[in-house]
Design an enzyme around this catalytic site. Structure first.
Site, PDB file in Angstrom:
ATOM      1  CG  HIS A 121      -1.659  -0.161  -4.874  1.00 21.39           C
ATOM      2  ND1 HIS A 121      -0.531  -0.311  -5.639  1.00 21.39           N
ATOM      3  CD2 HIS A 121      -1.247  -0.243  -3.579  1.00 21.39           C
ATOM      4  CE1 HIS A 121       0.509  -0.478  -4.841  1.00 21.39           C
ATOM      5  NE2 HIS A 121       0.109  -0.440  -3.589  1.00 21.39           N
ATOM      6  CG  ASP A 198      -5.564  -4.581  -6.884  1.00 21.16           C
ATOM      7  OD1 ASP A 198      -5.289  -5.558  -6.175  1.00 21.16           O
ATOM      8  OD2 ASP A 198      -5.013  -3.473  -6.768  1.00 21.16           O
ATOM      9  CD  GLN A 201      -4.572  -4.732   1.197  1.00 16.82           C
ATOM     10  OE1 GLN A 201      -4.730  -5.415   2.207  1.00 16.82           O
ATOM     11  NE2 GLN A 201      -3.429  -4.139   0.926  1.00 16.82           N
ATOM     12  CE  LYS A 224      -0.520  -6.328  -0.771  1.00 22.45           C
ATOM     13  NZ  LYS A 224       0.179  -5.299  -0.016  1.00 22.45           N
ATOM     14  CB  CYS A 362       1.015   2.687  -3.560  1.00 18.32           C
ATOM     15  SG  CYS A 362       2.699   2.321  -3.140  1.00 18.32           S
TER      16      CYS A 362
HETATM   17  N1  7TS Z   1      -3.185  -3.474  -4.995  1.00 17.95           N
HETATM   18  C1  7TS Z   1      -3.526  -3.209  -3.727  1.00 17.95           C
HETATM   19  C2  7TS Z   1      -4.949  -2.925  -3.375  1.00 17.95           C
HETATM   20  C3  7TS Z   1      -2.540  -3.248  -2.738  1.00 17.95           C
HETATM   21  O1  7TS Z   1      -2.879  -3.017  -1.472  1.00 17.95           O
HETATM   22  C4  7TS Z   1      -1.193  -3.525  -3.099  1.00 17.95           C
HETATM   23  C5  7TS Z   1      -0.095  -3.479  -2.088  1.00 17.95           C
HETATM   24  C6  7TS Z   1      -0.913  -3.813  -4.439  1.00 17.95           C
HETATM   25  C7  7TS Z   1      -1.935  -3.765  -5.355  1.00 17.95           C
HETATM   26  C8  7TS Z   1       0.445  -4.207  -4.896  1.00 17.95           C
HETATM   27  O2  7TS Z   1       0.781  -5.463  -4.407  1.00 17.95           O
HETATM   28  P1  7TS Z   1       2.223  -6.079  -4.644  1.00 17.95           P
HETATM   29  O3  7TS Z   1       2.230  -7.293  -3.798  1.00 17.95           O
HETATM   30  O4  7TS Z   1       2.356  -6.351  -6.093  1.00 17.95           O
HETATM   31  O5  7TS Z   1       3.199  -5.021  -4.176  1.00 17.95           O
HETATM   32  N2  7TS Z   1      -0.355  -2.640  -0.994  1.00 17.95           N
HETATM   33  C9  7TS Z   1       0.530  -2.163  -0.090  1.00 17.95           C
HETATM   34  C10 7TS Z   1       0.136  -1.344   0.955  1.00 17.95           C
HETATM   35  O6  7TS Z   1      -1.004  -0.976   1.176  1.00 17.95           O
HETATM   36  N3  7TS Z   1       1.228  -1.027   1.685  1.00 17.95           N
HETATM   37  O7  7TS Z   1       2.289  -1.626   1.131  1.00 17.95           O
HETATM   38  C11 7TS Z   1       1.863  -2.356   0.032  1.00 17.95           C
END
Ligand code: 7TS
Length: 404
Positions: A121, A198, A201, A224, A362
């Site tokens: 990501h 990371d 998910q 999430k 992303c």
């Molecule tokens: N890493 C992964 C694997 C993710 O899916 C996401 C967010 C992030 C990092 C970033 O997370 P945040 O909470 O700091 O924003 N993924 C997504 C997505 O798949 N669609 O919208 C956000």
């Protein structure tokens, strides 16, 4: 498990969108919140609201106790050795940036290698690009095979003594791939590299044990996994956190301050300057209690069931290309339809009350790797149902007819 009853814990799901029952399949972007989490936020603001750590009055002590209790809950959820290894952050993005700025600034030199993968990501890619620029380190990537898994045959040549950072996604948000993080961290440790996973998910979706994985850092987001937005955590091995300089300067992260200099608190306080997201942390605690009341293993099994059904049914659609390995996979199916651009498909689905996500998710380098402008993605959580998967299939069949 009484999944239909569990679904009623999520008031938002019971609504019509454009005259159709809402089908929420955008859980990988953000999950919905159960009533107990919403009520924990209301209770905090109605009954206990006060700043933490500094007060000797009743409300401040209550807020502090509720806030600090969550550190232990997070530590137990992800198998940390002690609760001081949990730093509260705004989420995965902020957690990665903390490490890519502070750890990297202290320990990364010109010529060192930062080894990532081709499926990161942007939030686990751009911070490392910035760190490489600042330090003169070199970025390398483990390539992604056509089936959406990592090309581990490249490890012998890529995982060298020059690698000082190894970081990868636990479960890919764009492919669903579950990476063998334990083996990868063992390989990285053998060459003396620092490791960061990371887990955006993964936490709240599959059992996570940072000590079994053997990583130095693990990042995740609360939103999430049923918690509010704006809160998440960074796990760091204590000795490593202790060796690191502070990030933001301010209140709460210092012991003694003179006009000229300060000395800093031990972790995790050292990395938590200023008034934290107290309500967010309390909401995260309520989310962990809620998920534990169902059981993470049961959640994983339920999501796997729904995902398998969706994958099987979707593979029957004419002109569909499914990305990522069939199994094991995280709770999502990403796909490209020959007849429709992802944005057009997602707009069509929205008119039917179905929430999908379309675009690059992303992960632009990954889209380039698979030669697609983007994909459409259906992502599931335990409160989704088989009937919703069938409803999605009706809508996708309608879309194929409409766009062909
Ligand atoms: N890493 C992964 C694997 C993710 O899916 C996401 C967010 C992030 C990092 C970033 O997370 P945040 O909470 O700091 O924003 N993924 C997504 C997505 O798949 N669609 O919208 C956000």
């Amino acid at each position: 498990m009484d999944w239909p009853r569990i679904r009623t814990d999520f008031p938002i799901l019971d609504q019509q969108v454009h005259g159709h029952p809402l089908v929420y399949f955008d859980n990988a972007a953000s999950s919905q919140k159960p009533r107990s989490v919403i009520e924990a936020l209301v209770h905090y603001y109605q009954c206990d609201n006060a700043n933490v750590h500094r007060g000797l009055h009743e409300l401040s002590m209550r807020a502090t106790d509720a806030f600090e209790a969550v550190r232990g809950k997070v530590a137990r959820l992800i198998g940390a050795a002690r609760e001081e290894e949990i730093v509260f952050t705004r989420g995965t993005t902020e957690s990665v940036n903390l490490v890519a700025q502070i750890w990297a600034q202290q320990f990364l030199k010109a010529g060192d290698v930062i080894l990532l993968t081709g499926m990161e990501h942007h939030s686990n890619l751009v911070p490392w690009q910035l760190a490489a620029k600042r330090s003169g380190a070199v970025l390398k990537h483990i390539p992604v095979l056509e089936d959406g898994t990592l090309d581990l045959s490249t490890l012998d040549s890529l995982m060298t003594e020059q690698v000082k950072v190894f970081s990868c996604v636990h479960i890919s948000n764009s492919l669903g791939t579950m990476n063998p993080v334990r083996e990868l961290c063992a390989r990285a440790r053998a060459v003396g590299a620092m490791t960061l996973i990371d887990g955006a998910q993964a936490v709240g979706h599959v059992p996570v044990d940072v000590q079994a994985i053997g990583c130095d850092f693990y990042a995740f987001s609360g939103h999430k996994m049923c918690a509010p937005t704006g809160i998440g955590a960074l796990y760091g091995r204590y000795a490593l956190l202790e060796s690191m300089d502070p990030w933001h300067g301010g209140g709460e992260m210092i012991n003694r301050v003179t006009l000229e200099t300060s000395d800093y608190k031990a972790p995790p306080a050292r990395f938590e300057a200023g008034t934290p997201d107290i309500a967010g942390v309390i909401g995260l605690g309520a989310a962990i209690d809620y998920l534990n009341s169902i059981g993470i293993a049961a959640i994983e099994a339920r999501c796997a069931e729904l995902t398998k059904l969706a994958y099987t049914r979707m593979s029957e659609l004419p002109g569909i290309r499914l990305l990522g390995p069939e199994s094991p996979r995280g709770a999502l199916v990403a796909f490209a339809l020959e007849c429709a651009h992802p944005h057009d498909l997602v707009e069509f689905a929205n008119t039917q009350g179905l929430a999908l996500r379309g675009g690059h998710h992303c992960t632009q380098p990954l889209m380039k790797r698979f030669k697609v402008p983007g994909t459409s993605r259906a992502s599931f959580y335990f409160y989704n149902t088989e009937a919703e998967v069938e409803r999605m299939m009706d809508i996708l069949h309608q879309a194929v007819t409409f766009f062909s």
